[in-house]
Design an enzyme around this catalytic site. Structure first.
Site, PDB file in Angstrom:
ATOM      1  N   GLY A 125      35.563  18.316 -45.148  1.00 23.77           N
ATOM      2  CA  GLY A 125      36.901  18.852 -44.874  1.00 23.77           C
ATOM      3  C   GLY A 125      37.340  18.651 -43.437  1.00 23.77           C
ATOM      4  CD  GLU A 173      33.225  15.744 -48.956  1.00 23.76           C
ATOM      5  OE1 GLU A 173      32.824  14.594 -48.694  1.00 23.76           O
ATOM      6  OE2 GLU A 173      34.124  16.309 -48.310  1.00 23.76           O
TER       7      GLU A 173
HETATM    8  N1  COA Z   1      29.408  25.126 -44.208  1.00 20.85           N
HETATM    9  C1  COA Z   1      28.758  26.256 -43.848  1.00 20.85           C
HETATM   10  N2  COA Z   1      27.930  26.328 -42.813  1.00 20.85           N
HETATM   11  C2  COA Z   1      27.764  25.213 -42.073  1.00 20.85           C
HETATM   12  C3  COA Z   1      28.397  24.009 -42.379  1.00 20.85           C
HETATM   13  C4  COA Z   1      29.267  23.984 -43.503  1.00 20.85           C
HETATM   14  N3  COA Z   1      29.933  22.893 -43.867  1.00 20.85           N
HETATM   15  N4  COA Z   1      28.021  23.066 -41.488  1.00 20.85           N
HETATM   16  C5  COA Z   1      27.172  23.682 -40.636  1.00 20.85           C
HETATM   17  N5  COA Z   1      27.026  24.974 -40.993  1.00 20.85           N
HETATM   18  C6  COA Z   1      26.213  25.992 -40.322  1.00 20.85           C
HETATM   19  C7  COA Z   1      24.740  25.813 -40.648  1.00 20.85           C
HETATM   20  O1  COA Z   1      24.417  26.412 -41.888  1.00 20.85           O
HETATM   21  C8  COA Z   1      24.107  26.523 -39.460  1.00 20.85           C
HETATM   22  O2  COA Z   1      24.211  27.924 -39.688  1.00 20.85           O
HETATM   23  P1  COA Z   1      22.935  28.881 -39.356  1.00 20.85           P
HETATM   24  O3  COA Z   1      22.718  28.698 -37.880  1.00 20.85           O
HETATM   25  O4  COA Z   1      23.456  30.243 -39.705  1.00 20.85           O
HETATM   26  O5  COA Z   1      21.814  28.392 -40.200  1.00 20.85           O
HETATM   27  C9  COA Z   1      25.060  26.205 -38.314  1.00 20.85           C
HETATM   28  O6  COA Z   1      26.300  25.840 -38.916  1.00 20.85           O
HETATM   29  C10 COA Z   1      24.598  25.045 -37.458  1.00 20.85           C
HETATM   30  O7  COA Z   1      24.382  23.920 -38.317  1.00 20.85           O
HETATM   31  P2  COA Z   1      22.986  23.131 -38.399  1.00 20.85           P
HETATM   32  O8  COA Z   1      22.933  22.457 -39.741  1.00 20.85           O
HETATM   33  O9  COA Z   1      21.862  24.027 -38.024  1.00 20.85           O
HETATM   34  O10 COA Z   1      23.210  22.065 -37.237  1.00 20.85           O
HETATM   35  P3  COA Z   1      22.503  20.626 -37.106  1.00 20.85           P
HETATM   36  O11 COA Z   1      22.808  20.140 -35.736  1.00 20.85           O
HETATM   37  O12 COA Z   1      21.087  20.663 -37.556  1.00 20.85           O
HETATM   38  O13 COA Z   1      23.301  19.683 -38.171  1.00 20.85           O
HETATM   39  C11 COA Z   1      25.243  18.854 -39.316  1.00 20.85           C
HETATM   40  C12 COA Z   1      24.658  19.430 -38.007  1.00 20.85           C
HETATM   41  C13 COA Z   1      26.758  18.752 -39.137  1.00 20.85           C
HETATM   42  C14 COA Z   1      24.660  17.483 -39.591  1.00 20.85           C
HETATM   43  C15 COA Z   1      24.909  19.809 -40.478  1.00 20.85           C
HETATM   44  O14 COA Z   1      25.314  21.124 -40.117  1.00 20.85           O
HETATM   45  C16 COA Z   1      25.576  19.492 -41.781  1.00 20.85           C
HETATM   46  O15 COA Z   1      25.156  18.565 -42.465  1.00 20.85           O
HETATM   47  N6  COA Z   1      26.597  20.276 -42.164  1.00 20.85           N
HETATM   48  C17 COA Z   1      27.234  20.174 -43.452  1.00 20.85           C
HETATM   49  C18 COA Z   1      28.115  18.966 -43.517  1.00 20.85           C
HETATM   50  C19 COA Z   1      28.734  18.859 -44.894  1.00 20.85           C
HETATM   51  O16 COA Z   1      28.082  18.617 -45.888  1.00 20.85           O
HETATM   52  N7  COA Z   1      30.054  19.027 -44.955  1.00 20.85           N
HETATM   53  C20 COA Z   1      30.802  18.873 -46.148  1.00 20.85           C
HETATM   54  C21 COA Z   1      31.005  20.153 -46.837  1.00 20.85           C
HETATM   55  S1  COA Z   1      31.978  19.891 -48.302  1.00 20.85           S
END
Ligand code: COA
Length: 258
Positions: free
Chosen positions: A110, A133
């Protein structure tokens, strides 16, 4: 506003999504508040343009809030996509005043869709773009399948959508997804220097540019409807439940094609 910070730079409204601990993920409140902020851009005569960005140095927006997915079935998923896509992202795209994305880090799911709904994008050198996704057993639901294809072409869009891979800022520049890549500390100045220039032009002519360019893509609106329907249907699959659970439990998903 609980999760957006609003500030002015001359006649430009700076909208900052302010949830850095969750990488500015778009939960229901952020979506509602974005809708209100964009209404203000439409209606407030003092505002000539807007810049959307994320707070912190790491993320623009890391996607829709996955923790809200567990409660969704096909009907809820469809409603979520309809609301975000039709009531917020389309409103940004059709805003008669320029709305620019200043992408300051991860723009995923998003977040990439939000950046693409804006009229154009300026990115910092640490920005990363992707539509991950499929890792959740889903497809984009906020217009990503359509706008990514419009912006970077079918082959590149197909690959990004199906692999869920990220591209970095130089690749995004090469693909035409962003107009500029600048060091992070210069990002807002760059975005504001462009809006400042546009703010000096005739407002009705600017609105005309936006309307006319958008008209290139008006003919095929069915793609957006198809996206909403598929996005919703996938929420009734076991793989979508597994995908969201795996993300929240910080493990790899095991997909079964069910
Ligand atoms: N929805 C909800 N929470 C999210 C999020 C999302 N899309 N993206 C990140 N967060 C949260 C994580 O759960 C984490 O929360 P916590 O500290 O309470 O566990 C916090 O944000 C930090 O993210 P984290 O994953 O620990 O950081 P990272 O540096 O290891 O990885 C990303 C960064 C962006 C690669 C990873 O967060 C990610 O893959 N996010 C989801 C991306 C995604 O699939 N988006 C599409 C959704 S439809």
């Amino acid at each position: 506003m609980k999760l957006l910070s609003l500030s002015f730079h001359n006649h430009t409204l700076i909208i900052t999504i302010n949830r850095p601990d969750k990488l500015n993920a778009l939960n229901k409140t952020v979506i509602e508040e974005l809708s209100v902020a964009i209404d203000d851009v439409y209606n407030n005569a003092e505002i000539k343009s807007a810049v959307i960005t994320g707070s912190g140095a790491k993320a623009f927006v890391a996607g829709a809030d996955i923790s809200e997915f567990a409660a969704l079935d096909a009907k809820g998923g469809k409603a979520m996509a309809e609301k975000g896509q039709m009531q917020v992202f389309n409103k940004i795209e059709h805003c008669p005043k320029p709305v620019i994305a200043a992408v300051n880090g991860f723009a995923l799911g998003g977040g990439c869709e939000l950046a693409m709904a804006c009229h154009f994008r300026v990115a910092s050198d640490n920005a990363k773009f992707g539509q991950p996704e499929v890792n959740l057993g889903l497809i984009p639901g906020y217009g990503g399948t359509q706008r990514l294809t419009q912006l970077i072409g079918k082959g590149r869009a197909m690959e990004l959508l199906m692999t869920g891979s990220m591209i970095d800022a130089p690749a995004a520049l090469q693909y035409g997804l962003v107009n500029y890549v600048v060091p992070q500390e210069e990002l807002m100045n760059k975005a504001l220097s462009v809006t400042e220039l546009i703010n000096t032009k005739a407002p009705l002519a600017i609105a005309g540019c936006i309307k006319a360019v958008n008209a290139v893509f008006e003919e095929n609106k069915n793609g957006y409807e198809t996206e909403i329907n598929i996005f919703g249907e996938l929420f009734d699959t076991a793989d979508a439940k597994e995908g969201a659970a795996a993300f929240l439990e910080k493990r790899q998903p095991v997909f079964k094609g069910l």
